[in-house]
Design an enzyme around this catalytic site. Structure first.
Site, PDB file in Angstrom:
ATOM      1  N   HIS A 295       0.854  -1.182   0.000  1.00  0.00           N
ATOM      2  CA  HIS A 295       0.000   0.000   0.000  1.00  0.00           C
ATOM      3  C   HIS A 295       0.895   1.238   0.000  1.00  0.00           C
ATOM      4  CE1 HIS A 295      -3.712   2.189   0.696  1.00  0.00           C
ATOM      5  NE2 HIS A 295      -3.309   2.659   1.855  1.00  0.00           N
TER       6      HIS A 295
ATOM      7  N   ASN B 271      -3.958   8.681   4.682  1.00  0.00           N
ATOM      8  CA  ASN B 271      -4.346   7.491   3.933  1.00  0.00           C
ATOM      9  C   ASN B 271      -5.389   7.861   2.880  1.00  0.00           C
ATOM     10  OD1 ASN B 271      -4.457   4.825   3.167  1.00  0.00           O
ATOM     11  ND2 ASN B 271      -5.118   4.048   5.151  1.00  0.00           N
TER      12      ASN B 271
END
Length: 347
Positions: A294, A314
């Site tokens: 990620h 995020n």
């Protein structure tokens, strides 16, 4: 035989069994009510009762994990909570939101970097100055609001775009939201794969060679890959190169965040801790520093309750973590690979 005529010990056992049955019914009923509320909140509709029951079982297992973790939250240093990922197993969560990121030799070998990318790439040289104990680039107005990649494995686009938004705001004096969809749709020739993975470096190369990317308002996010609709008339920012930070060096990463601005990083986010993180310093001792899944944006760092942290933005929406952000453990041996593949663009 009526319970009225049972011997006293049997009467007690019968009463206990009845109480247990009532309590179990209440627990199941309470969970079922929570499940229905969760489905309504997150707009879940399933094909049939069979799928609903299957998803309920997953949701309940996740709820049990969260509750067990939170009983020792003080020991762990962070809290979990149920969120939109509640009906997903860890494998499903990985499949829909993450992918194995390819980290090439250029992160460790300057010669490889130069031979691969030429003058477009450079190696970060740490500033030999006294750095601030904490920094939060949101305070400077160079970080856009939290975005949501939805069920599209395009975190590489969000972190790269976030780094460029910050650098562009610092250089130009105004914050412009840029288009992740532009990257998802158009950067395939550079090795990205739309909603099924990509890399920060591939995205830099596309933006540099393409003469920039469009604004988010002119090219809105769709969470699916479509044909490329880039328009030079809608360019919101350009880049001329990118800087790679020494792989594994948290001190160099700290220097870069303090002196250059927000930095794009790859991390290993394939854990229940990431899936349901809510608050505190995310300290995941069992995650990898090499198998990265990620990408996020480091927008600051600091210390909380005597523990050092990285402040990350995020791309899972504002209902994840601390309004879309997390404090990740800092100076913990490059935990989750946060300093393994860090970089930022140059204008």
């Amino acid at each position: 035989m009526s319970s009225l005529f049972l011997p006293t010990p049997l009467k007690i056992w019968a009463a206990l069994l009845l109480m247990a049955a009532v309590m179990l019914t209440e627990v199941i009923g309470g969970l079922q009510t929570e499940w229905e509320s969760w489905k309504t909140e997150h707009l879940r509709r399933y094909l049939d009762k069979g799928e609903d029951q299957q998803k309920f079982s997953i949701w309940k297992a996740n709820m049990d994990y969260i509750e067990k973790h939170n009983k020792d939250a003080e020991k762990h240093g962070f809290v979990l909570k149920m969120n939109k990922f509640g009906d997903m197993t860890r494998n499903e969560f990985f499949s829909d939101y993450q992918c194995v990121q390819s980290i090439g030799p250029e992160w460790k070998d300057v010669h490889s970097m130069k031979s691969a990318y030429g003058s477009r790439a450079s190696q970060y040289k740490a500033v030999n100055l006294s750095l601030p104990e904490s920094i939060d680039w949101r305070d400077a107005g160079i970080v856009t609001g939290v975005k949501d990649q939805l069920r599209c494995g395009a975190s590489y686009a969000f972190s790269t775009v976030g780094a460029l938004e910050g650098m562009n705001a610092l250089g130009k004096g105004s914050l412009v939201k840029l288009s992740e969809q532009n990257v998802v749709d158009c950067s395939g020739p550079y090795g990205n794969h739309g909603c099924t993975c990509g890399s920060v470096i591939n995205t830099y190369l596309y933006i540099i060679d393409n003469g920039g990317i469009d604004t988010a308002s002119s090219y809105p996010y769709k969470s699916k890959q479509y044909y490329c609709k880039f328009s030079t008339s809608n360019v919101g920012a350009k880049a001329t190169g990118f800087v790679l930070i020494s792989s594994g060096s948290e001190s160099d990463l700290m220097s870069a965040v303090a002196t250059a601005g927000p930095v794009a990083v790859h991390v290993d986010a394939n854990s229940y801790a990431f899936q349901f993180y809510s608050d505190g310093i995310l300290d995941v001792v069992y995650c990898s520093s090499t198998n990265l899944s990620h990408t996020v944006l480091v927008v600051g760092y600091g210390t909380y309750k005597n523990k050092d942290y990285w402040l990350i933005k995020n791309s899972w929406g504002p209902n994840w973590g601390i309004n879309g952000y997390a404090m990740m453990a800092r100076n913990r041996y490059n935990q989750c690979g946060i300093a393994t593949a860090a970089s930022f663009p140059t204008l």
